[in-house]
Design an enzyme around this catalytic site. Sequence first.
Site, short mmCIF file in Angstrom:
data_model
loop_
_atom_site.label_atom_id
_atom_site.label_comp_id
_atom_site.label_asym_id
_atom_site.label_seq_id
_atom_site.Cartn_x
_atom_site.Cartn_y
_atom_site.Cartn_z
N LYS A 38 -6.38 -14.46 1.27
CA LYS A 38 -5.18 -13.87 0.68
C LYS A 38 -4.54 -12.87 1.65
CE LYS A 38 -7.84 -10.20 -1.61
NZ LYS A 38 -8.22 -9.57 -2.88
N ARG A 136 -10.41 -4.33 -13.84
CA ARG A 136 -9.16 -4.72 -13.20
C ARG A 136 -8.61 -5.95 -13.90
NH1 ARG A 136 -9.39 -5.55 -6.77
NH2 ARG A 136 -10.49 -7.45 -7.41
N TYR A 264 11.79 12.21 15.49
CA TYR A 264 12.51 12.66 14.30
C TYR A 264 11.98 13.98 13.75
CZ TYR A 264 14.93 8.15 13.84
OH TYR A 264 15.73 7.05 14.04
N MET A 313 10.60 3.88 12.74
CA MET A 313 10.56 2.54 12.17
C MET A 313 10.07 1.50 13.17
SD MET A 313 13.58 0.27 10.36
CE MET A 313 13.72 1.40 8.97
#
Length: 369
Positions: A38, A136, A264, A313
């Site tokens: 998965k 779950r 930043y 990013m």
Amino acid sequence: MSKVGETTLVLDLTALEHNYQYLQSKIKPETRFLGVVKAFAYGSDMVTVAQKLEQLGADYLAVAYVSEGVLLREAGIQLPILVLHPLASNFDDLIANHLEPSIYSRNILNQFLEAAKAQKQTDYPIHIKFNTGLNRLGFSDTDVDFIAEATKRSECIKIVSVFSHLAASEDKNERNFSLNQIKSFENLSKTLMDRLGYAPMRHMLNTSGIINYPEAQFEMVRSGIGIYGYGNQAEIDAQLQPIATLKTIISQIHQINANESVGYNRAFTSNRPIKSATLPIGHADGIGRQYGKGKGFVTINNKKAPILGNVCMDMIMVDVTEIDCKEGDEAIVFGPEKSAEKFASTANTISYEILTAISQRVKREVKNK
């Protein structure tokens, strides 16, 4: 230093084979093996890993969602595929692609019975999930009669396995909890099999369970993180080989003066002259902001280069003041020498998170096919 053209995730199938064989050595010859692929095979390449596992002789694969199973079928994968979290809206696609659903609640069982009947199915394979403490997904002990009666009333479905999931198989302090889960599962599965009149496969162990609870192999075991080279325990990690290496290059080198800032929000200000390197990888590639401000680091020419300031990013800046390097040189984020677990630990998280976070825009390169 070798050159790479772009940020790349290199996948070593020899390492995957080593991990598969190691895990196989921990189970009985008759015990079946399910490989969990998965989440793009834990952030690597789902089709490539599934093909290799099929070649190696795995008995089953597992995905989280129907769309993942469809992708594998379209790639030609023939192994049985268990869908761990199917949704009713995808049942038609699931059946059309011969995928096998985990049935975990009365509602889902009723909805799948309707879908199987509408599709005129006979003995369609399903897997019954019991909740034994993870809380779950899964049926409870009060659902056994409902499951048996619903299954026996319909010719559309056939239970091929009964399974559950350990909550803390890697934590030796929770051994009593795990043993209680195993005992609960034994009782639930036996009761259900008595009601059904036949014996589906049973499976409960994940990677750490395979290592720590060999007595609970039942008829099949499941491994996800282990086949990718991680064992949740240092002594097991030492026996496994990470299959993925995330590497990038130095795009530019800057001389930073004292009192100058980097990135930043001026999150890093130097108190002395330093040298920084900008790398083309950022939070859009899976390197979250939590790795910034000196927590995470890459390796350049076998030396540690801490991340300076905030992760951008598409870029990070790292401190290469003490490293002899140049633009175009390779930088390793994680791999066999510095594992994803070690990289993740700098931000107080786990290998699963950084591995599965690697963006699909990062180039995949496969070696030792």
